[in-house]
Motif scaffolding. Structure first.
Motif, PDB file in Angstrom:
ATOM      1  N   ALA A 192       0.820  -1.207   0.000  1.00 46.05           N
ATOM      2  CA  ALA A 192       0.000   0.000   0.000  1.00 46.05           C
ATOM      3  C   ALA A 192       0.856   1.261   0.000  1.00 46.05           C
ATOM      4  N   HIS A 193       0.266   2.364  -0.459  1.00 45.08           N
ATOM      5  CA  HIS A 193       0.901   3.679  -0.324  1.00 45.08           C
ATOM      6  C   HIS A 193       1.098   3.978   1.159  1.00 45.08           C
ATOM      7  N   SER A 194       0.002   3.854   1.930  1.00 45.99           N
ATOM      8  CA  SER A 194       0.021   4.029   3.382  1.00 45.99           C
ATOM      9  C   SER A 194      -1.097   3.177   3.958  1.00 45.99           C
ATOM     10  N   ALA A 195      -0.970   2.823   5.242  1.00 40.54           N
ATOM     11  CA  ALA A 195      -1.947   1.924   5.835  1.00 40.54           C
ATOM     12  C   ALA A 195      -2.065   2.160   7.322  1.00 40.54           C
ATOM     13  N   VAL A 196      -3.189   1.682   7.891  1.00 41.97           N
ATOM     14  CA  VAL A 196      -3.412   1.790   9.328  1.00 41.97           C
ATOM     15  C   VAL A 196      -3.989   0.485   9.856  1.00 41.97           C
ATOM     16  N   VAL A 197      -3.541   0.086  11.045  1.00 45.80           N
ATOM     17  CA  VAL A 197      -4.223  -0.916  11.863  1.00 45.80           C
ATOM     18  C   VAL A 197      -4.870  -0.132  12.995  1.00 45.80           C
ATOM     19  N   LEU A 198      -6.180  -0.063  12.996  1.00 45.20           N
ATOM     20  CA  LEU A 198      -6.892   0.798  13.945  1.00 45.20           C
ATOM     21  C   LEU A 198      -6.776   0.303  15.382  1.00 45.20           C
ATOM     22  N   ASN A 199      -6.857  -1.002  15.567  1.00 43.39           N
ATOM     23  CA  ASN A 199      -6.862  -1.598  16.903  1.00 43.39           C
ATOM     24  C   ASN A 199      -6.731  -3.101  16.738  1.00 43.39           C
ATOM     25  N   LEU A 200      -6.431  -3.760  17.820  1.00 46.47           N
ATOM     26  CA  LEU A 200      -6.325  -5.224  17.816  1.00 46.47           C
ATOM     27  C   LEU A 200      -6.981  -5.784  19.074  1.00 46.47           C
ATOM     28  N   ALA A 201      -7.912  -6.699  18.862  1.00 46.02           N
ATOM     29  CA  ALA A 201      -8.534  -7.428  19.967  1.00 46.02           C
ATOM     30  C   ALA A 201      -8.878  -8.818  19.459  1.00 46.02           C
ATOM     31  N   ALA A 202      -9.012  -9.754  20.366  1.00 45.68           N
ATOM     32  CA  ALA A 202      -9.258 -11.138  19.957  1.00 45.68           C
ATOM     33  C   ALA A 202     -10.532 -11.241  19.132  1.00 45.68           C
ATOM     34  N   ASP A 203     -10.413 -11.779  17.938  1.00 43.68           N
ATOM     35  CA  ASP A 203     -11.556 -11.951  17.043  1.00 43.68           C
ATOM     36  C   ASP A 203     -11.152 -12.942  15.955  1.00 43.68           C
ATOM     37  N   HIS A 204     -12.111 -13.700  15.479  1.00 43.46           N
ATOM     38  CA  HIS A 204     -11.873 -14.661  14.378  1.00 43.46           C
ATOM     39  C   HIS A 204     -10.742 -15.643  14.701  1.00 43.46           C
ATOM     40  N   LEU A 205     -10.565 -15.958  15.969  1.00 48.21           N
ATOM     41  CA  LEU A 205      -9.460 -16.855  16.322  1.00 48.21           C
ATOM     42  C   LEU A 205      -9.718 -18.282  15.846  1.00 48.21           C
ATOM     43  N   ASP A 206     -11.004 -18.629  15.639  1.00 49.11           N
ATOM     44  CA  ASP A 206     -11.297 -19.953  15.104  1.00 49.11           C
ATOM     45  C   ASP A 206     -10.764 -20.093  13.680  1.00 49.11           C
ATOM     46  N   TRP A 207     -10.691 -18.984  12.958  1.00 53.53           N
ATOM     47  CA  TRP A 207     -10.192 -18.990  11.576  1.00 53.53           C
ATOM     48  C   TRP A 207      -8.666 -18.955  11.555  1.00 53.53           C
ATOM     49  N   HIS A 208      -8.091 -18.077  12.369  1.00 54.05           N
ATOM     50  CA  HIS A 208      -6.634 -17.870  12.346  1.00 54.05           C
ATOM     51  C   HIS A 208      -5.871 -18.872  13.210  1.00 54.05           C
ATOM     52  N   GLY A 209      -6.531 -19.410  14.208  1.00 50.66           N
ATOM     53  CA  GLY A 209      -5.887 -20.406  15.048  1.00 50.66           C
ATOM     54  C   GLY A 209      -5.288 -19.865  16.328  1.00 50.66           C
ATOM     55  N   SER A 210      -4.898 -18.588  16.351  1.00 51.39           N
ATOM     56  CA  SER A 210      -4.329 -17.985  17.554  1.00 51.39           C
ATOM     57  C   SER A 210      -4.342 -16.473  17.411  1.00 51.39           C
ATOM     58  N   MET A 211      -4.209 -15.775  18.541  1.00 52.47           N
ATOM     59  CA  MET A 211      -4.130 -14.320  18.509  1.00 52.47           C
ATOM     60  C   MET A 211      -2.885 -13.874  17.767  1.00 52.47           C
ATOM     61  N   GLU A 212      -1.805 -14.614  17.920  1.00 51.52           N
ATOM     62  CA  GLU A 212      -0.553 -14.250  17.246  1.00 51.52           C
ATOM     63  C   GLU A 212      -0.708 -14.321  15.736  1.00 51.52           C
ATOM     64  N   ALA A 213      -1.379 -15.363  15.248  1.00 50.07           N
ATOM     65  CA  ALA A 213      -1.590 -15.500  13.809  1.00 50.07           C
ATOM     66  C   ALA A 213      -2.532 -14.421  13.289  1.00 50.07           C
ATOM     67  N   TYR A 214      -3.564 -14.110  14.075  1.00 50.39           N
ATOM     68  CA  TYR A 214      -4.502 -13.043  13.702  1.00 50.39           C
ATOM     69  C   TYR A 214      -3.775 -11.709  13.587  1.00 50.39           C
ATOM     70  N   ALA A 215      -2.969 -11.363  14.588  1.00 52.27           N
ATOM     71  CA  ALA A 215      -2.219 -10.114  14.571  1.00 52.27           C
ATOM     72  C   ALA A 215      -1.234 -10.076  13.406  1.00 52.27           C
ATOM     73  N   ALA A 216      -0.580 -11.206  13.129  1.00 51.76           N
ATOM     74  CA  ALA A 216       0.384 -11.248  12.028  1.00 51.76           C
ATOM     75  C   ALA A 216      -0.294 -10.972  10.690  1.00 51.76           C
ATOM     76  N   ASP A 217      -1.500 -11.518  10.511  1.00 45.42           N
ATOM     77  CA  ASP A 217      -2.214 -11.247   9.261  1.00 45.42           C
ATOM     78  C   ASP A 217      -2.638  -9.786   9.176  1.00 45.42           C
ATOM     79  N   LYS A 218      -3.073  -9.209  10.281  1.00 39.93           N
ATOM     80  CA  LYS A 218      -3.385  -7.774  10.277  1.00 39.93           C
ATOM     81  C   LYS A 218      -2.138  -6.961   9.914  1.00 39.93           C
ATOM     82  N   GLY A 219      -0.995  -7.362  10.483  1.00 38.40           N
ATOM     83  CA  GLY A 219       0.238  -6.625  10.261  1.00 38.40           C
ATOM     84  C   GLY A 219       0.732  -6.656   8.827  1.00 38.40           C
ATOM     85  N   ARG A 220       0.237  -7.592   8.018  1.00 36.25           N
ATOM     86  CA  ARG A 220       0.632  -7.642   6.613  1.00 36.25           C
ATOM     87  C   ARG A 220       0.300  -6.349   5.876  1.00 36.25           C
ATOM     88  N   VAL A 221      -0.680  -5.597   6.396  1.00 38.77           N
ATOM     89  CA  VAL A 221      -1.093  -4.369   5.713  1.00 38.77           C
ATOM     90  C   VAL A 221       0.031  -3.339   5.666  1.00 38.77           C
TER      91      VAL A 221
END
Length: 479
Positions: A192-221
């Motif tokens: 991206a030109h520029s990006a933001v992660v607004l906030n992080l809280a436990a969500d969709h952990l059944d899909w990602h498997g863990s909070m760490e994996a969820y955060a890592a996918d958010k951080g890809r932005v």
């Protein structure tokens, strides 16, 4: 002119908002497209018929990804998979793809790679993700960009296909892009030109498997950002993701805060939104962007959304006046801290979109005293922290839905003095009763707040229907 997809065998996993456009675009580029979809309901059959009329192969129902010549469910000849974002990485189809060395992209990855195709202008992306507030922030950003005279659109995870935006007839100057953690998981080359992660809280952990994996996918932005990685000063995890990102040289970390901003931050000073990031000599100077009252509604978490949107717009070079004008022009979607009515001196507010505890926490922080209507499907959430933080603001609580007992027990532990009405029903008719009970508990000056902290599907089709039921029940009070 042949495209890189000409003659390529591509499997599209899933129909719906993303799969159908992906199949059409790939077919138009000369690919041999096979669509596989787990469901075979009426909508899926209608979409399948539309694609089959174009010459696309569609397989519906359980086991659709398999055929007699496939290995472990991978359709024969598959050279690329383009998946709908909701398909879990653990699907056998993706395991088979990994074993066969077949790449898996999401529709966002495909859209990113098609920017500039056919001589179109490759519009830069300003990307927004986070657990809550994504849609509002992207819409605020698009309004600001529009106020600056730029051709733009709010696209991505909000019902508008990115593929349509990058391959359609309109040539945009810049795109405001909402991205979910699912979409980011399947978008390895996005920059991206520029990006933001607004906030992080436990969500969709059944899909990602863990909070760490969820955060890592958010951080890809943040990967490969060119100008600014925008983070939430109040949420250290977002700043940690910036620190871990591999960005282009010269890209800056820019924070947003509801407090007084430091250098390289946007924040609030005496009722004003101010910029100390995109100004000359940011250690000494600040630029007024707008008044807090220009934000609709001016609840704390919505002001944070506005600051994040402003930061991305300023990173793109938008003048301060456009930030103000764009925020003034912005109208939030329904069911997001929407004021429904005042009845007998009590305000009734619909935040049915608060489907998790993080969103409800922000909503509860915006008012006091509150009669809280809550409950639904908890999705594995716990409520102790939410209730403990809001206890002093609560006049009372009315509980509905399948998992209301979890909230009742948290209230008993952390707010035992707060009167609670527990409605032992999960039919849609519970909402009018909940509103009547809330009215009984409320006093003039209070706010009756629908912020369920839960999903709606135990009682309603979606959160929109839940919010509509609340609003209708409130209107009946005033009739």
């Amino acid at each position: 002119m042949p495209s890189e997809f000409s003659g390529k065998h591509v499997t599209v996993a899933g129909l719906g908002v993303s799969g159908v456009p992906a199949a059409k675009v790939l077919h138009g580029l000369g690919a041999h497209v096979t669509v596989v979809n787990d469901g075979a309901d009426e909508r899926a059959r209608t979409q399948a018929a539309e694609l089959e009329a174009l010459g696309v192969t569609v397989r519906l129902g359980d086991g659709a990804a398999s055929d007699s010549g496939s290995a472990a469910g991978l359709p024969e000849g598959t050279e690329l998979i383009v998946t709908a974002p909701g398909w879990k990485p653990t699907k056998p189809l993706f395991t088979a793809a990994e074993q066969a060395g077949v790449p898996v992209w999401g529709d966002v990855e495909l859209a990113w790679r098609l920017r500039g195709h056919g001589g179109r202008k490759a519009a830069p992306w300003l990307a927004v993700t986070g657990t809550n507030g994504k849609t509002t922030t992207v819409q605020m950003l698009a309004s600001i960009l529009d106020a600056a005279g730029l051709r733009t659109a709010a696209v991505g995870n909000i019902g508008v296909s990115l593929l349509d935006a990058v391959t359609g007839d309109t040539e945009y100057d810049v795109l405001a892009v909402e991205l979910s953690s699912y979409q980011l998981h399947w978008a390895p080359s996005l920059r991206a030109h520029s990006a933001v992660v607004l906030n992080l809280a436990a969500d969709h952990l059944d899909w990602h498997g863990s909070m760490e994996a969820y955060a890592a996918d958010k951080g890809r932005v943040y990967e490969g950002n060119q100008v600014a990685c925008v983070y939430n000063v109040a949420d250290r995890a977002t700043e940690d993701l910036v620190r871990a990102a591999d960005v282009e040289e010269g890209c800056r970390a820019v924070g947003f805060t509801l407090g007084t901003p430091g250098p390289s931050q946007l924040g609030v000073v005496e009722g004003l939104l101010v910029d100390r990031a995109f100004v000359e000599d940011r250690h000494k100077n600040a630029q007024e962007l707008a008044e807090v009252s220009d934000v609709n509604p001016p609840a704390p978490h919505n002001i944070a959304n506005a600051l994040a949107a402003a930061a991305l717009a300023r990173a793109y070079g938008v003048p301060a006046a456009a930030v103000r004008d764009g925020l003034r022009a912005f109208t939030p979607d329904a069911h997001r801290i929407a004021h429904v009515a005042d009845v007998d001196g009590v305000a009734y507010v619909d935040d049915s979109k608060a489907t998790n505890t993080h969103a409800a926490e922000a909503s509860l922080a915006a008012y006091e005293p509150i009669v809280w209507i809550a409950g639904g499907l908890a999705k594995g959430a716990t409520f102790d922290e939410l209730v403990a933080g809001a206890a002093k603001r609560l006049r009372g609580a009315v509980l509905i839905g399948a998992d209301r007992a979890l909230i009742r027990e948290a209230l008993a532990r952390h707010a035992p003095e707060v009167p609670v009405v527990d409605l032992d029903r999960t039919d849609t008719g519970a909402m009018p009763q909940a509103v009547r009970e809330a009215r009984r508990l409320a006093e003039p000056g209070d706010t009756v707040l629908l912020a369920p902290a839960c999903a709606s599907m135990d009682m309603f089709t979606n959160y929109n229907k839940r919010g509509d039921a609340f609003a209708e029940a409130v209107r009946e009070l005033g009739a």
